[in-house]
Design an enzyme around this catalytic site. Structure first.
Site, short mmCIF file in Angstrom:
data_model
loop_
_atom_site.label_atom_id
_atom_site.label_comp_id
_atom_site.label_asym_id
_atom_site.label_seq_id
_atom_site.Cartn_x
_atom_site.Cartn_y
_atom_site.Cartn_z
N LEU A 187 0.90 -1.14 0.00
CA LEU A 187 0.00 0.00 0.00
C LEU A 187 0.95 1.20 0.00
O LEU A 187 1.56 1.50 1.02
CB LEU A 187 -0.91 0.00 1.23
CG LEU A 187 -1.95 -1.11 1.27
CD1 LEU A 187 -2.72 -1.10 2.58
CD2 LEU A 187 -2.90 -1.01 0.09
N PRO A 188 1.10 1.85 -1.15
CA PRO A 188 2.24 2.76 -1.35
C PRO A 188 2.11 4.12 -0.66
O PRO A 188 2.06 5.17 -1.31
CB PRO A 188 2.28 2.90 -2.87
CG PRO A 188 0.86 2.75 -3.29
CD PRO A 188 0.28 1.72 -2.34
N CYS A 189 2.10 4.10 0.67
CA CYS A 189 2.04 5.37 1.40
C CYS A 189 3.29 6.20 1.17
O CYS A 189 3.27 7.41 1.39
CB CYS A 189 1.78 5.13 2.88
SG CYS A 189 2.64 3.76 3.62
N HIS A 190 4.36 5.57 0.67
CA HIS A 190 5.57 6.35 0.35
C HIS A 190 5.33 7.29 -0.82
O HIS A 190 6.08 8.25 -1.01
CB HIS A 190 6.76 5.42 0.06
CG HIS A 190 6.55 4.49 -1.09
ND1 HIS A 190 5.84 3.31 -0.97
CD2 HIS A 190 6.94 4.57 -2.39
CE1 HIS A 190 5.82 2.70 -2.14
NE2 HIS A 190 6.47 3.45 -3.02
#
Length: 159
Positions: A121-124
């Site tokens: 889950l690409p919170c970056h």
């Protein structure tokens, strides 16, 4: 199940309920209890990702949190590989969906900070106003920088 994946940016602990990935985080001290099909699929995804490939699948994931937190993570998950979106842009999307004038970018930041499954889950890919790199909580900002630079390099190599 709990297992460990050694990545270029540190040890990653993988947590599964034997059906879905329920957690992925750095530098925890949990005892390894073994692997299962979900963890093996996640390790394969991470091998591809850190190997400079864009995985075309996701292991089964369990998104937890409030409906607001889950909606924030759904939007974050829709950010294309190698691209970014600001906390404010996500807040604007949610405000529009709710039919309200304004939503707090800080509330979005807090929701992103509660993500239990980083990288997949690409919170970056969620950044601050005017492109500032902020956040990434306990994971460490240097990891966010590494992930964004990796994606930029891979995306540029495909053009």
């Amino acid at each position: 199940m709990i297992d460990v994946y050694d990545s270029p940016i540190g040890r990653i602990h993988l947590y599964s309920d034997n059906e879905k990935l329920i957690g992925l985080c750095f530098d925890k001290q949990d005892a390894v209890t073994g692997s299962d099909a979900v963890i093996e699929e996640t390790k394969h995804w991470l091998d591809l990702y850190f190997g400079g490939k864009i995985p075309d699948f996701l292991p089964p994931l369990e998104m937890t949190g409030t409906p607001f937190q889950r909606r924030v993570m759904e939007i974050a998950a829709s950010i294309p590989y190698g691209e970014v979106m600001s906390y404010g842009e996500i807040a604007d999307i949610i405000a529009k969906e709710k039919g309200i004038r304004k939503m707090s970018a800080q509330a979005v930041g807090q929701a992103v900070g509660r993500c239990l499954i980083s990288i997949l889950l690409p919170c970056h890919r969620v950044i601050g106003k005017s492109g500032r790199l902020v956040g990434y909580g306990d994971e460490g900002l240097y990891r966010k920088v590494y992930l964004l630079e990796l994606e930029k390099k891979v995306k540029e190599s495909l053009c």
